[in-house]
Design an enzyme around this catalytic site. Structure first.
Site, short mmCIF file in Angstrom:
data_model
loop_
_atom_site.label_atom_id
_atom_site.label_comp_id
_atom_site.label_asym_id
_atom_site.label_seq_id
_atom_site.Cartn_x
_atom_site.Cartn_y
_atom_site.Cartn_z
CE1 TYR A 221 8.92 18.03 3.53
CE2 TYR A 221 11.30 18.42 3.54
CZ TYR A 221 10.21 17.67 3.14
OH TYR A 221 10.39 16.56 2.36
N GLY B 230 -0.06 8.72 -1.59
CA GLY B 230 0.40 9.84 -2.43
C GLY B 230 0.91 9.44 -3.81
CB CYS B 231 0.13 6.66 -6.00
SG CYS B 231 0.92 5.53 -4.86
CB SER B 232 -1.95 11.88 -7.70
OG SER B 232 -1.40 12.79 -6.79
CB SER B 233 2.44 13.74 -8.67
OG SER B 233 2.36 14.09 -7.30
N GLY B 234 4.98 12.21 -8.75
CA GLY B 234 6.29 12.11 -8.12
C GLY B 234 6.75 10.70 -7.76
CB SER C 91 13.52 14.65 3.63
OG SER C 91 14.35 15.69 3.16
CG LEU D 167 -1.79 1.24 1.38
CD1 LEU D 167 -3.06 1.08 0.56
CD2 LEU D 167 -2.14 1.52 2.82
CB ILE D 168 2.28 3.38 -2.42
CG1 ILE D 168 3.01 2.05 -2.68
CG2 ILE D 168 3.27 4.54 -2.43
CD1 ILE D 168 3.62 1.97 -4.08
P1 NAD Z 1 4.79 15.18 -4.93
O1 NAD Z 1 4.21 16.48 -4.51
O2 NAD Z 1 4.82 14.84 -6.37
O3 NAD Z 1 4.13 13.97 -4.16
C1 NAD Z 1 3.54 14.07 -2.88
C2 NAD Z 1 2.18 13.42 -2.96
O4 NAD Z 1 1.55 13.40 -1.66
C3 NAD Z 1 1.25 14.16 -3.91
O5 NAD Z 1 0.72 13.24 -4.83
C4 NAD Z 1 0.18 14.73 -2.98
O6 NAD Z 1 -1.07 14.83 -3.60
C5 NAD Z 1 0.20 13.70 -1.87
N1 NAD Z 1 -0.48 14.16 -0.65
C6 NAD Z 1 -0.35 15.34 0.00
N2 NAD Z 1 -1.20 15.37 1.06
C7 NAD Z 1 -1.87 14.20 1.07
C8 NAD Z 1 -2.87 13.62 1.90
N3 NAD Z 1 -3.37 14.29 2.97
N4 NAD Z 1 -3.31 12.37 1.63
C9 NAD Z 1 -2.82 11.68 0.58
N5 NAD Z 1 -1.89 12.17 -0.26
C10 NAD Z 1 -1.42 13.42 -0.01
O7 NAD Z 1 6.30 15.18 -4.37
P2 NAD Z 1 7.34 13.99 -4.09
O8 NAD Z 1 8.68 14.60 -4.17
O9 NAD Z 1 7.05 12.80 -4.91
O10 NAD Z 1 7.06 13.69 -2.54
C11 NAD Z 1 6.93 12.39 -2.01
C12 NAD Z 1 7.64 12.33 -0.67
O11 NAD Z 1 9.03 12.58 -0.87
C13 NAD Z 1 7.16 13.37 0.35
O12 NAD Z 1 7.00 12.74 1.61
C14 NAD Z 1 8.30 14.36 0.40
O13 NAD Z 1 8.39 14.98 1.66
C15 NAD Z 1 9.49 13.47 0.12
N6 NAD Z 1 10.69 14.14 -0.37
C16 NAD Z 1 10.65 14.94 -1.47
C17 NAD Z 1 11.81 15.56 -1.90
C18 NAD Z 1 11.84 16.48 -3.10
O14 NAD Z 1 12.80 17.22 -3.25
N7 NAD Z 1 10.85 16.43 -3.97
C19 NAD Z 1 13.00 15.39 -1.19
C20 NAD Z 1 13.02 14.55 -0.08
C21 NAD Z 1 11.85 13.94 0.32
#
Ligand code: NAD
Length: 309
Positions: free
Chosen positions: A153, A9-13, A140, A6-7
């Site tokens: 953060y 926040g999968c809509s992006s990134g 992070s 189960l993952i």
């Molecule tokens: P992202 O914004 O593409 O992905 C984050 C996802 O979390 C999004 O899809 C968003 O809709 C979702 N989200 C936010 N609130 C939510 C909620 N209440 N319920 C369900 N989903 C929710 O960015 P990413 O970089 O893929 O982030 C993923 C993880 O990586 C995060 O935890 C972030 O802190 C961590 N991270 C990111 C970076 C960076 O530089 N991008 C660096 C280190 C760690």
């Protein structure tokens, strides 16, 4: 049988990439429940999943900040059994403290910290009963070391680190593993969303000096750092796939060797002064050195990071 992953926040990134990579595992070891808060955004994931959709990958709704949503999501999983939980959903917050509202700060903790805690509480009884499980958390490098203008953060990721490091001890007794994955800068919507927020935000109540340090020094340095050492979400997901596939998963795993010299600042000096003083100099005296230093160390012409004193 395949392990249910189960993952959140999968809509992006990173979450999207990870879901797709696991679903395409050549040995078909996983069934992925790829969740997102807003199912209206599932198009990109579904397109990337291709023929895995409905086979090794299903999409489900999950808002990590809602008890009902978590309960509803788990009730749809066969037997409610999650073998691997990946806490990936997260939000950022950047800017001068004086100009940020307590509500915005609380939202960061509600998602990054309590969101993960809520999911863990929900899946833990089942994992304990079965005497197996793996909880992966996308933390992070800011969970290990503070970064200027990212106080809240970083605090939320420090909270995550302390919570899961503590829990890991008890869970080992139940054959349940915890892994904290610590990416450096990753080029996803995350940074884009933050910069958008920042460019429209006025940070009311902030003095002009602080505002100028933020806008004229921090923001350009941060952009350049992302540009020079930023990883792709694909690369970060690859590291997580390895962590999930390993028989003895590590408690901590950083993903970006090019960020290692900065991360080393804390380990090299437990008093913390090296980190604070070097970060201060890099921001206020020689902002361009930040990237020069990283590039130089990245090509390993120095064995030990050498920093201006
Ligand atoms: P992202 O914004 O593409 O992905 C984050 C996802 O979390 C999004 O899809 C968003 O809709 C979702 N989200 C936010 N609130 C939510 C909620 N209440 N319920 C369900 N989903 C929710 O960015 P990413 O970089 O893929 O982030 C993923 C993880 O990586 C995060 O935890 C972030 O802190 C961590 N991270 C990111 C970076 C960076 O530089 N991008 C660096 C280190 C760690």
């Amino acid at each position: 049988p395949p392990r249910t992953v189960l993952i959140s926040g999968c809509s992006s990134g990173i979450g999207l990439e990870l879901a797709v990579q696991l679903a395409h595992d050549p040995r078909q070891r996983y069934h992925v429940v790829a969740t997102m808060r807003d199912l209206g955004k599932k198009g990109t994931l579904e397109a990337a999943a291709g023929e895995a959709l409905g086979q090794t990958l299903t999409v489900a709704q999950l808002d990590v900040s809602s008890d009902e949503s978590v309960a509803q999501c788990l009730s749809c999983i066969q037997g409610g059994e999650v073998d691997v939980l990946v806490n990936n959903a997260g939000v950022g917050l950047v800017g001068p403290l004086e100009g940020l509202s307590l509500a915005a700060m609380q939202n960061v903790f509600d998602t990054n910290f309590f969101g993960a805690v809520r999911l863990v509480k929900a899946v833990l009884p089942g994992m304990k009963r079965r005497r197996q499980g793996h909880i992966v958390v996308v933390s992070s490098v800011m969970g290990l070391q503070g970064v200027v203008f990212n106080e809240v953060y970083a605090a939320s990721k420090f909270a995550v680190e302390g919570f899961f490091e503590s829990l890991a001890v008890q869970l080992l007794q139940f054959n349940i593993f915890i892994s904290l994955v610590e990416p450096g800068p990753v080029i996803t919507e995350f940074e884009g969303k933050l910069l958008e927020q920042v460019s429209t935000a006025e940070f009311p109540g902030t003095d002009p000096d602080t505002l100028s340090y933020f806008r004229d020094l921090y923001l350009p340095a941060s952009r350049e750092l992302f540009h020079n050492v930023g990883q792709s979400p694909q690369d970060v997901a690859k590291v997580i796939v390895k962590v999930i596939g390993s028989a003895r998963p590590p408690l901590r795993r950083q993903t970006n060797t090019r960020y290692a010299p900065l991360a080393a600042l804390k380990a090299m000096d437990p008093s913390g002064s090296l980190h604070v003083r070097t970060s201060h100099r890099l921001l206020f005296r020689w902002p361009r050195l930040l990237n020069l230093g990283l590039r130089c160390l990245a090509c390993s012409c120095f064995r030990t990071p050498v920093w201006p004193r």
